[in-house]
Design a protein around this motif. Structure first.
Motif, PDB file in Angstrom:
ATOM      1  N   GLN A 400     -77.932  65.763 -76.187  1.00  0.00           N
ATOM      2  CA  GLN A 400     -78.128  66.853 -77.144  1.00  0.00           C
ATOM      3  C   GLN A 400     -78.641  68.106 -76.446  1.00  0.00           C
ATOM      4  O   GLN A 400     -78.184  69.222 -76.731  1.00  0.00           O
ATOM      5  CB  GLN A 400     -79.107  66.410 -78.231  1.00  0.00           C
ATOM      6  N   LEU A 401     -79.583  67.939 -75.514  1.00  0.00           N
ATOM      7  CA  LEU A 401     -80.088  69.087 -74.767  1.00  0.00           C
ATOM      8  C   LEU A 401     -78.989  69.739 -73.934  1.00  0.00           C
ATOM      9  O   LEU A 401     -78.922  70.968 -73.821  1.00  0.00           O
ATOM     10  CB  LEU A 401     -81.242  68.660 -73.869  1.00  0.00           C
ATOM     11  N   GLU A 402     -78.131  68.917 -73.344  1.00  0.00           N
ATOM     12  CA  GLU A 402     -77.009  69.471 -72.571  1.00  0.00           C
ATOM     13  C   GLU A 402     -76.075  70.265 -73.469  1.00  0.00           C
ATOM     14  O   GLU A 402     -75.559  71.313 -73.067  1.00  0.00           O
ATOM     15  CB  GLU A 402     -76.264  68.346 -71.864  1.00  0.00           C
ATOM     16  N   GLY A 403     -75.844  69.760 -74.687  1.00  0.00           N
ATOM     17  CA  GLY A 403     -75.010  70.512 -75.620  1.00  0.00           C
ATOM     18  C   GLY A 403     -75.640  71.842 -76.009  1.00  0.00           C
ATOM     19  O   GLY A 403     -74.953  72.870 -76.081  1.00  0.00           O
ATOM     20  N   ASP A 404     -76.957  71.825 -76.255  1.00  0.00           N
ATOM     21  CA  ASP A 404     -77.649  73.080 -76.570  1.00  0.00           C
ATOM     22  C   ASP A 404     -77.588  74.050 -75.397  1.00  0.00           C
ATOM     23  O   ASP A 404     -77.411  75.262 -75.592  1.00  0.00           O
ATOM     24  CB  ASP A 404     -79.101  72.786 -76.931  1.00  0.00           C
ATOM     25  N   LYS A 405     -77.732  73.532 -74.197  1.00  0.00           N
ATOM     26  CA  LYS A 405     -77.686  74.402 -73.020  1.00  0.00           C
ATOM     27  C   LYS A 405     -76.307  75.029 -72.853  1.00  0.00           C
ATOM     28  O   LYS A 405     -76.190  76.218 -72.518  1.00  0.00           O
ATOM     29  CB  LYS A 405     -78.062  73.608 -71.772  1.00  0.00           C
ATOM     30  N   LYS A 406     -75.258  74.248 -73.101  1.00  0.00           N
ATOM     31  CA  LYS A 406     -73.901  74.801 -73.015  1.00  0.00           C
ATOM     32  C   LYS A 406     -73.686  75.888 -74.065  1.00  0.00           C
ATOM     33  O   LYS A 406     -73.024  76.905 -73.798  1.00  0.00           O
ATOM     34  CB  LYS A 406     -72.881  73.684 -73.165  1.00  0.00           C
ATOM     35  N   THR A 407     -74.237  75.663 -75.262  1.00  0.00           N
ATOM     36  CA  THR A 407     -74.130  76.688 -76.303  1.00  0.00           C
ATOM     37  C   THR A 407     -74.832  77.976 -75.878  1.00  0.00           C
ATOM     38  O   THR A 407     -74.322  79.085 -76.081  1.00  0.00           O
ATOM     39  CB  THR A 407     -74.734  76.160 -77.609  1.00  0.00           C
ATOM     40  N   GLN A 408     -75.997  77.846 -75.262  1.00  0.00           N
ATOM     41  CA  GLN A 408     -76.717  79.023 -74.789  1.00  0.00           C
ATOM     42  C   GLN A 408     -75.960  79.724 -73.662  1.00  0.00           C
ATOM     43  O   GLN A 408     -75.957  80.952 -73.580  1.00  0.00           O
ATOM     44  CB  GLN A 408     -78.112  78.610 -74.322  1.00  0.00           C
ATOM     45  N   GLU A 409     -75.297  78.940 -72.817  1.00  0.00           N
ATOM     46  CA  GLU A 409     -74.490  79.564 -71.758  1.00  0.00           C
ATOM     47  C   GLU A 409     -73.329  80.361 -72.360  1.00  0.00           C
ATOM     48  O   GLU A 409     -72.993  81.449 -71.869  1.00  0.00           O
ATOM     49  CB  GLU A 409     -73.967  78.486 -70.819  1.00  0.00           C
ATOM     50  N   LYS A 410     -72.732  79.836 -73.438  1.00  0.00           N
ATOM     51  CA  LYS A 410     -71.661  80.579 -74.100  1.00  0.00           C
ATOM     52  C   LYS A 410     -72.197  81.868 -74.722  1.00  0.00           C
ATOM     53  O   LYS A 410     -71.541  82.917 -74.674  1.00  0.00           O
ATOM     54  CB  LYS A 410     -71.005  79.702 -75.166  1.00  0.00           C
ATOM     55  N   ARG A 411     -73.387  81.781 -75.311  1.00  0.00           N
ATOM     56  CA  ARG A 411     -73.988  82.993 -75.870  1.00  0.00           C
ATOM     57  C   ARG A 411     -74.261  84.020 -74.780  1.00  0.00           C
ATOM     58  O   ARG A 411     -74.041  85.223 -74.975  1.00  0.00           O
ATOM     59  CB  ARG A 411     -75.277  82.634 -76.597  1.00  0.00           C
ATOM     60  N   LEU A 412     -74.743  83.544 -73.649  1.00  0.00           N
ATOM     61  CA  LEU A 412     -74.977  84.464 -72.533  1.00  0.00           C
ATOM     62  C   LEU A 412     -73.674  85.094 -72.056  1.00  0.00           C
ATOM     63  O   LEU A 412     -73.625  86.288 -71.746  1.00  0.00           O
ATOM     64  CB  LEU A 412     -75.649  83.716 -71.384  1.00  0.00           C
ATOM     65  N   LYS A 413     -72.614  84.292 -72.002  1.00  0.00           N
ATOM     66  CA  LYS A 413     -71.318  84.830 -71.567  1.00  0.00           C
ATOM     67  C   LYS A 413     -70.815  85.889 -72.550  1.00  0.00           C
ATOM     68  O   LYS A 413     -70.297  86.936 -72.145  1.00  0.00           O
ATOM     69  CB  LYS A 413     -70.297  83.703 -71.428  1.00  0.00           C
ATOM     70  N   ASN A 414     -70.968  85.622 -73.850  1.00  0.00           N
ATOM     71  CA  ASN A 414     -70.550  86.611 -74.838  1.00  0.00           C
ATOM     72  C   ASN A 414     -71.364  87.895 -74.698  1.00  0.00           C
ATOM     73  O   ASN A 414     -70.819  89.009 -74.805  1.00  0.00           O
ATOM     74  CB  ASN A 414     -70.705  86.043 -76.252  1.00  0.00           C
ATOM     75  N   ALA A 415     -72.671  87.742 -74.480  1.00  0.00           N
ATOM     76  CA  ALA A 415     -73.510  88.931 -74.302  1.00  0.00           C
ATOM     77  C   ALA A 415     -73.111  89.702 -73.047  1.00  0.00           C
ATOM     78  O   ALA A 415     -73.079  90.941 -73.045  1.00  0.00           O
ATOM     79  CB  ALA A 415     -74.983  88.527 -74.240  1.00  0.00           C
ATOM     80  N   MET A 416     -72.796  88.951 -71.971  1.00  0.00           N
ATOM     81  CA  MET A 416     -72.363  89.617 -70.750  1.00  0.00           C
ATOM     82  C   MET A 416     -71.030  90.323 -70.963  1.00  0.00           C
ATOM     83  O   MET A 416     -70.818  91.434 -70.449  1.00  0.00           O
ATOM     84  CB  MET A 416     -72.258  88.595 -69.620  1.00  0.00           C
TER      85      MET A 416
END
Length: 524
Positions: A400-416
């Protein structure tokens, strides 16, 4: 003959810490080795008959064998190994320490809690108390949580419990490790793991190996040196924490030793002792500890502490990303772009830490306790199934933590992507402004060209009538024919030179000057 030789070798080995490993210099903190990086000759003479670890010592007739640790118990650890592993620095420390102790009965709950201050001086008295203290009967596990371990205490614990020096080396240097040592069928073994995990703090952490791997962003109003913030109003700091445990599993009662460094951003021994005590009082963990004689389940209690720290830390990272997204909508500061790149880089770093956490859980699950083989098969199967179930709970939480981390990475990519798009729009606007300015300059040049065309016939007539030739000035020698001949010759020469040195369509790159000057002959 062989029996007497083996007895003699064991007697020589037992006498090594007292006779052979004497301190040669007052400043030499390691009396157990010489100046060379080699194994003691007394051990080499009997290596075919001696085990890798010397036999157990009664700690009474040895004359203080703890003073020679680690070489007295592990002769393969030479002087240079002790130096490189930084164990030597800890051995020199004479600071006071504290041992927090929790004793669990075979019924799952704890019946004794105490804290024992260990002063930095008078080590002989500490050693006497340690070797003469006997645990009461019916003890399933004795957990020792050591805060700010001194050199004397490290040597005493290592000698009494026969602890592999690799455990201290990994703990001191914050090196993740997992090991199973000294396996004894039907009796027990030694297992150890050193785990680094992410933890959130409300104050700025200072010092310690974990700081070097924490956040180091550049945006002053949101993050400062190893910090993650959900915004200027709510600031949290992230740093690595350490969970280092050595578990001695035995049918006669197990012993757990937890190492805690003296830094302000790591879990203290007192806090972890409280967590273990509360687990012995809670219904859920008490049922587990009571239903199985396997002392390994206490490790799961400690691993759940690391899991909760991970969950809280990643929650603060998510809050920080939300704050960055809100800032990116209202501003296009270049520092925000740098911060996004830094945050994403550390999210990649967290992937390796979570993977190491997963491997530690799988190690605890798959490392079978040899002491359980002495029980009936029903008890072994029940304990194995219970261990697999609890470890699967931890692994599912990591997933579950890995899934949350991947979601945060996607958010960071969108922000970038938003940042890059914003800067791209700005560049396009600037290019449009430059193009408009160039068009205005071109319009002005056209107007100047039109005005020049208006005055061009008059200028031509004035130039013709101003020529110094007989047609217009009879008293001169110049003629119109000579003017035409000179003009045509100079015009042809100019065209020849321009084509020879400027044209890139006639000549290949690297042609010589003479070949370029001969272009009319090559062309026609």
């Amino acid at each position: 003959m062989s029996t007497s030789l083996e007895a003699q070798s064991r007697e020589d080995t037992r006498r090594i810490p007292d006779a052979s490993y004497r301190r040669t210099e007052a400043s030499d903190p390691w009396p157990w080795v010489g100046k060379q990086d080699d194994i003691d000759p007394n051990q080499l003479d009997y290596i075919p008959m001696l085990p890798p670890v010397p036999p157990p010592c009664d700690h009474i007739s040895c004359g203080g064998c703890w003073k020679g640790y680690p070489q007295s118990r592990f002769p393969d650890w030479t002087r240079n190994q002790v130096l490189r592993s930084n164990i030597s620095k800890t051995i020199l420390m004479r600071n006071p320490s504290t041992i927090y102790q929790v004793i669990f009965t075979i019924y799952g709950f704890h019946f004794d809690r105490k804290s024992t201050p260990v002063p930095g001086d008078n080590p002989d008295r500490i050693w006497e108390n340690m070797i003469h203290t006997k645990e009461p009967k019916g003890v399933k596990l004795c957990a020792l949580f050591v805060q700010n371990m001194s050199g004397h205490l490290l040597q005493m614990l290592g000698t009494k419990y026969n602890i592999d020096p690799l455990f201290f080396s990994s703990s001191i240097n914050w090196i993740p490790s997992r090991n199973q040592k000294q396996i004894r069928p039907l009796k027990g073994d030694h297992i150890t793991f050193t785990l680094t995990f992410l933890r959130s703090h409300e104050k700025m952490p200072t010092g310690g190996p974990g700081i070097r791997s924490g956040f180091t962003p550049s945006l002053a109003n949101s993050i400062s040196s190893t910090a993650v913030s959900a915004g200027p109003a709510s600031r949290h700091y992230l740093a690595l924490d350490l969970l280092s445990v050595y578990l001695i599993r035995s049918v006669d009662g197990s012993t757990l030793i937890s190492y805690h460094s003296n830094t302000d951003h790591t879990t203290t021994a007192h806090y972890l002792e409280q967590r273990a005590s509360l687990a012995g009082q809670g219904i859920y963990w008490q049922n587990i500890l009571e239903s199985s004689l396997d002392s390994t389940f206490i490790l799961l209690v400690l691993l759940w502490h690391a899991m909760r720290s991970w969950d809280e830390a990643l929650g603060h990272v998510s809050d920080h990303i939300s704050w960055l997204e809100s800032q990116m909508i209202s501003t296009s500061n270049i520092l925000m772009a740098h911060e996004l790149f830094h945050t994403r880089a550390y999210c990649f770093r967290y992937s390796s830490l979570l993977e190491d956490f997963k491997k530690t859980i799988e190690f605890v699950r798959d490392t079978r306790n040899p002491a359980m083989d002495a029980l009936e098969i029903e008890n072994r199967e029940f304990s194995a199934g219970l261990m697999a179930r609890e470890c699967d709970h931890l692994l599912s939480k990591i997933h579950q933590l890995e899934g949350d981390k991947k979601t945060q990475e996607k958010r960071l990519k969108n922000a970038m992507d938003l940042v890059l798009s914003t800067f791209g729009v700005g560049d396009s606007q600037r290019m449009q402004q430059m193009t408009e300015a160039a068009m205005r300059d071109s319009a002005v040049m056209k107007q100047i060209a039109y005005m020049t065309m208006v005055y061009l016939p008059a200028s031509f007539v004035a130039t013709v009538f101003g020529m110094n030739i007989k047609t217009f000035a009879p008293d001169t020698e110049g003629t119109l024919l000579r003017y035409i001949e000179t003009t045509i010759a100079l015009t042809f020469l100019t065209i020849w030179i321009v084509i020879a040195f400027q044209s890139k369509y006639i000549f290949a790159h690297g042609r010589s000057v003479w070949a370029r000057l001969a272009w009319p002959f090559l062309l026609f």
